[in-house]
Design a protein around this motif. Structure first.
Motif, PDB file in Angstrom:
ATOM      1  N   GLY A   1     -19.495  -7.342  15.119  1.00 10.40           N
ATOM      2  CA  GLY A   1     -19.915  -6.615  13.929  1.00 10.40           C
ATOM      3  C   GLY A   1     -20.621  -5.324  14.232  1.00 10.40           C
ATOM      4  N   THR A   2     -20.798  -5.017  15.533  1.00  8.23           N
ATOM      5  CA  THR A   2     -21.441  -3.780  15.953  1.00  8.23           C
ATOM      6  C   THR A   2     -20.707  -3.196  17.150  1.00  8.23           C
ATOM      7  N   PHE A   3     -20.961  -1.900  17.444  1.00  4.62           N
ATOM      8  CA  PHE A   3     -20.352  -1.236  18.592  1.00  4.62           C
ATOM      9  C   PHE A   3     -21.241  -0.076  19.024  1.00  4.62           C
ATOM     10  N   SER A   4     -21.004   0.418  20.236  1.00  2.00           N
ATOM     11  CA  SER A   4     -21.728   1.583  20.748  1.00  2.00           C
ATOM     12  C   SER A   4     -20.769   2.402  21.600  1.00  2.00           C
ATOM     13  N   PRO A   5     -20.353   3.592  21.131  1.00  7.11           N
ATOM     14  CA  PRO A   5     -19.341   4.374  21.850  1.00  7.11           C
ATOM     15  C   PRO A   5     -19.890   5.268  22.950  1.00  7.11           C
TER      16      PRO A   5
ATOM     17  N   ILE B   1     -23.079  -0.430  13.177  1.00  2.50           N
ATOM     18  CA  ILE B   1     -22.409  -1.482  12.410  1.00  2.50           C
ATOM     19  C   ILE B   1     -20.927  -1.156  12.246  1.00  2.50           C
ATOM     20  N   CYS B   2     -20.088  -2.180  12.459  1.00  2.90           N
ATOM     21  CA  CYS B   2     -18.644  -2.072  12.236  1.00  2.90           C
ATOM     22  C   CYS B   2     -18.121  -3.474  11.959  1.00  2.90           C
ATOM     23  N   VAL B   3     -17.848  -3.783  10.714  1.00  2.00           N
ATOM     24  CA  VAL B   3     -17.494  -5.151  10.310  1.00  2.00           C
ATOM     25  C   VAL B   3     -16.176  -5.616  10.907  1.00  2.00           C
ATOM     26  N   SER B   4     -15.330  -4.687  11.344  1.00  2.00           N
ATOM     27  CA  SER B   4     -14.029  -5.079  11.890  1.00  2.00           C
ATOM     28  C   SER B   4     -14.076  -5.441  13.373  1.00  2.00           C
ATOM     29  N   VAL B   5     -15.255  -5.346  13.979  1.00  3.88           N
ATOM     30  CA  VAL B   5     -15.414  -5.729  15.388  1.00  3.88           C
ATOM     31  C   VAL B   5     -15.729  -7.217  15.466  1.00  3.88           C
TER      32      VAL B   5
ATOM     33  N   CYS C   1     -14.974   1.434  16.941  1.00  3.76           N
ATOM     34  CA  CYS C   1     -14.791   0.725  15.678  1.00  3.76           C
ATOM     35  C   CYS C   1     -13.329   0.895  15.256  1.00  3.76           C
ATOM     36  N   PRO C   2     -12.509  -0.146  15.336  1.00  2.00           N
ATOM     37  CA  PRO C   2     -11.083  -0.007  15.041  1.00  2.00           C
ATOM     38  C   PRO C   2     -10.831   0.253  13.553  1.00  2.00           C
TER      39      PRO C   2
END
Length: 254
Positions: free
Chosen positions: A229-233, A241-245, A253-254
């Motif tokens: 639900g999270t990512f760090s690029p 936050i990224c609900v698609s992860v 985040c796709p």
């Protein structure tokens, strides 16, 4: 000519295997479960996890009749022994060469017989123990660099950086003196301004990792793998936050 010099240095925070301070962590490095409360553990990248015990400390001090152990991993599939997962007949689990994707919830169900002394009636008791394992981003070799140090590796690293700052500062001060007193007078004079050389802490995490004091209160200063639900690029200090992860350690985040 005034020489202003600024040195940026990364001060790494090196942590071994960390977890909540309690009797859950015995002198042999084994981690016991706790009924009703997941035990949080932080493991260095590419290092082995501590040995997880499929019972609580009190249960381990008592006789357990015909125990069986069932371990389930973060993918909600039953764990079996392989080249990365080590499970003993007594319910001990260790994950070797820990990676980002191995982070998550490890659950063990302990089943054993309870026999009533009066009637010799048998019943089966089941207890569940949860372990949340997160990875910290340090590559192979960090441990070898710190093995011979008698105090915390972070303290020594920071002291070495400050020592390097002092030596570089002395170098510029000496250069300024030489230019002023011994160089060809046609050259412009060099002056060193005291206290103009600084060491600045740069707080960052590698991609796929971040800091979260509320989620990891017992390791608030650690760069911990981003949860689903999270990512760090990039090298930021927080996971976005990224609900698609749906995986740990996402960098996009796709």
């Amino acid at each position: 000519m005034r020489a202003w010099v600024l040195l940026f240095a990364v001060l790494w925070y090196l942590l071994g295997v960390g977890l909540q301070r309690s009797s859950l962590f015995d002198k042999k490095g084994f981690v016991y479960g706790k009924l009703g409360h997941p035990v949080k553990i932080y493991v260095k990248l590419h290092q082995n996890s501590p040995v997880l015990i499929c019972m609580d400390y009190d249960r381990a001090s008592k006789e357990t009749v015909d125990p069986t152990y069932l371990w389930v991993g973060p993918n909600e599939k039953t764990l079996t022994g392989n080249n990365r997962i080590s499970i003993t007949n007594t319910g001990m689990l260790m994950v070797k060469d820990f990676l980002e994707t191995l982070s998550g919830l490890y659950t063990c169900t302990l089943s054993y017989k309870n026999i009533k002394a009066e009637t010799q009636e048998e019943s089966v008791v089941k207890k569940r123990y949860d372990f949340m394992i997160f990875v910290n981003p340090f590559a192979p070799g960090w441990k070898g660099a710190c093995n011979n140090m008698s105090v915390d590796c972070e303290d020594i690293t920071n002291r070495n950086i400050l020592k390097a700052r002092d030596r570089i500062e002395e170098f510029f001060r000496s250069q300024a003196y030489i230019f002023y007193h011994h160089s060809n007078k046609t050259l412009p004079a060099m002056h060193f301004v005291d206290h103009s050389f600084q060491v600045v802490r740069m707080d960052s995490c590698r991609p796929g990792f971040g800091k979260n004091a509320s989620l990891h209160s017992n390791c608030a200063s650690c760069c911990v793998v981003c949860s689903p639900g999270t990512f760090s690029p990039d090298v930021d200090v927080t996971c976005q936050i990224c609900v698609s992860v749906h995986t740990y350690g996402a960098r996009a985040c796709p």
